[in-house]
Scaffold this active site. Structure first.
Site, PDB file in Angstrom:
ATOM      1  N   SER A 176       0.817  -1.212   0.000  1.00 56.56           N
ATOM      2  CA  SER A 176       0.000   0.000   0.000  1.00 56.56           C
ATOM      3  C   SER A 176       0.853   1.265   0.000  1.00 56.56           C
ATOM      4  CB  SER A 176      -0.930   0.005   1.219  1.00 56.56           C
ATOM      5  OG  SER A 176      -0.183   0.008   2.420  1.00 56.56           O
ATOM      6  N   ASP A 215      -1.864   9.004   5.717  1.00 56.95           N
ATOM      7  CA  ASP A 215      -2.315   8.644   7.065  1.00 56.95           C
ATOM      8  C   ASP A 215      -2.989   9.830   7.754  1.00 56.95           C
ATOM      9  OD1 ASP A 215      -1.204   6.178   6.692  1.00 56.95           O
ATOM     10  OD2 ASP A 215       0.587   6.555   7.900  1.00 56.95           O
ATOM     11  N   GLY A 228       1.293   4.300   4.231  1.00 53.39           N
ATOM     12  CA  GLY A 228       1.161   3.111   3.390  1.00 53.39           C
ATOM     13  C   GLY A 228       2.325   2.188   3.686  1.00 53.39           C
ATOM     14  N   PHE A 282      -9.220   1.609   6.720  1.00 54.81           N
ATOM     15  CA  PHE A 282      -8.406   1.845   5.539  1.00 54.81           C
ATOM     16  C   PHE A 282      -9.312   1.915   4.313  1.00 54.81           C
ATOM     17  CE2 PHE A 282      -5.435   1.099   2.145  1.00 54.81           C
ATOM     18  CZ  PHE A 282      -4.230   1.640   2.602  1.00 54.81           C
ATOM     19  N   THR A 291       7.841  -9.696  15.632  1.00 53.98           N
ATOM     20  CA  THR A 291       8.157  -8.547  16.474  1.00 53.98           C
ATOM     21  C   THR A 291       7.321  -8.595  17.751  1.00 53.98           C
ATOM     22  OG1 THR A 291       6.540  -7.202  15.252  1.00 53.98           O
ATOM     23  CG2 THR A 291       8.831  -7.100  14.530  1.00 53.98           C
ATOM     24  N   LEU A 292       7.926  -8.122  18.855  1.00 51.49           N
ATOM     25  CA  LEU A 292       7.310  -8.243  20.174  1.00 51.49           C
ATOM     26  C   LEU A 292       7.162  -6.894  20.874  1.00 51.49           C
ATOM     27  CD1 LEU A 292       9.481 -11.274  21.394  1.00 51.49           C
ATOM     28  CD2 LEU A 292       7.228 -11.369  20.298  1.00 51.49           C
ATOM     29  N   PRO A 342       7.971  -3.743  22.824  1.00 53.89           N
ATOM     30  CA  PRO A 342       9.096  -3.363  23.686  1.00 53.89           C
ATOM     31  C   PRO A 342      10.016  -4.520  24.045  1.00 53.89           C
ATOM     32  CG  PRO A 342       7.043  -3.428  24.936  1.00 53.89           C
ATOM     33  CD  PRO A 342       6.671  -3.559  23.487  1.00 53.89           C
ATOM     34  N   LYS A 343       9.614  -5.751  23.727  1.00 52.65           N
ATOM     35  CA  LYS A 343      10.461  -6.915  24.014  1.00 52.65           C
ATOM     36  C   LYS A 343      11.349  -7.283  22.831  1.00 52.65           C
ATOM     37  CE  LYS A 343       7.178  -8.878  27.350  1.00 52.65           C
ATOM     38  NZ  LYS A 343       6.344 -10.064  27.710  1.00 52.65           N
ATOM     39  N   ASP A 348       6.522  -1.315  10.125  1.00 54.40           N
ATOM     40  CA  ASP A 348       7.075  -1.059   8.793  1.00 54.40           C
ATOM     41  C   ASP A 348       8.548  -0.674   8.896  1.00 54.40           C
ATOM     42  OD1 ASP A 348       4.555  -1.510   7.741  1.00 54.40           O
ATOM     43  OD2 ASP A 348       4.030   0.617   7.669  1.00 54.40           O
TER      44      ASP A 348
END
Length: 328
Positions: free
Chosen positions: A8, A12, A48, A116, A223-224, A226-227, A257
């Site tokens: 995309s 925003d 995007g 969106f 991805t986690l 703050p971890k 992103d």
């Protein structure tokens, strides 16, 4: 390494709600929610998924190929991306639709409710990779990030047919797409990106277990927040990469992103998966510290100093051989 970033391209509209979404939800009436949030702030920013990722890669010194569909209102945005190192020559311009719009409201706990509008993005399904390959000579990796669902399937299928490694990043389209389509998007991917919630959603909707997915992809990156992030490969111990310390939290929009842009850039440099995760985490931290997905600046000296502080001088020395930030 030539990386095509499909997905995309949008504007925003970011709003802030001075409360908690959870406090407004009534457990017994979740089947008929009717809510309106009075927001305190509105920021209009470039966004995007594909554009955000390509922007970050360009800021780190690569020249990614942006692949997506936009409206005639894209001229200023295109100039901005090109000035930050992004190849926009394979972007399709619609004759009838505006560039897509992303509307997101964030509460004080950084929870988000988003909508969106696709606009020109629906025409991304018309884009073929073949002409892009002819223009450039070759492609080394195709990232399939959130986009028109038919476009995502088409890009994935074409990458398979042409023997081009692809990275699957279905994230924001997981809620819309059925399990059968999600299986088509990730099966055989060289890399699979998601956050920890999306990881569970992928397993639920595909019907595949964590191990079955690892059997079908090369590398799974989760991805986690703050971890940090976890990087997994079949038959190898999971690698946990700690998050880079932030200077403050402004808005989480676009953090995922930015992680992908850093990860893919380090991958193009030929660095280890651990370094890829570290570059991804630090790039993501820069976005978290600003409102807007492309409002951050990557300064060469500051980036390396922060990298060394987070991951050590030896790791920073490896990255310093390659990184070429736009700012000193």
């Amino acid at each position: 390494m030539r990386i095509a970033v499909t997905g995309s391209i949008a504007t925003d509209h970011l709003m802030t709600f001075p409360g908690r979404f959870g406090d407004q939800l009534i457990a017994e009436q979740l089947d008929r929610v009717s809510l309106s949030f009075l927001v305190d702030d509105l920021q209009i920013r470039r966004g995007g998924c594909a554009a955000n990722i390509a922007f970050g890669m360009g800021c780190l010194g690569l020249r990614p190929i942006l692949v997506g569909a936009v409206g005639a209102d894209f001229a200023d945005y295109r100039s901005w991306l090109e000035r930050h190192g992004v190849d926009c020559d394979s972007v399709h311009t619609s004759e009838i639709h505006h560039t897509a719009r992303f509307l997101c409201t964030t509460d004080e706990d950084h929870n988000q409710i988003s909508s969106f509008y696709t606009g020109a993005m629906a025409e991304a399904r018309l884009i073929e990779l073949g002409p892009i390959i002819q223009r450039l000579g070759s492609l080394d990796l195709v990232l399939v990030s959130p986009n028109d669902p038919d476009a995502m399937l088409r890009h994935t299928d074409e990458a398979r047919q042409r023997g081009i490694p692809f990275a699957a990043d279905p994230s924001q389209q997981l809620a819309r797409m059925p399990g059968e389509n999600i299986r088509l998007l990730i099966d055989g991917a060289a890399y699979l990106f998601s956050n920890d919630y999306e990881k569970s959603l992928i397993e639920q909707k595909t019907g595949w277990s964590d191990q079955e997915i690892l059997d079908r992809v090369g590398v799974r990156v989760t991805t986690l927040g703050p971890k940090g992030a976890v990087i997994e490969r079949k038959g190898e111990p999971a690698l946990h990469v700690a998050a880079a310390p932030e200077l403050g939290k402004a808005d989480p929009t676009g953090v995922g992103d930015a992680f992908r842009s850093g990860f893919l850039t380090a991958l193009a440099w030929g660095l280890s998966l651990e370094r890829c995760g570290q570059v991804g985490n630090l790039t993501a931290t820069h976005v978290l510290e600003r409102v807007g997905c492309q409002e951050y600046e990557l300064g060469q000296q500051v980036f390396l100093e922060r990298f060394a502080a987070a991951y050590g001088a030896e790791a920073a020395a490896e990255v310093a051989r390659f990184v070429k930030c736009h700012y000193a």
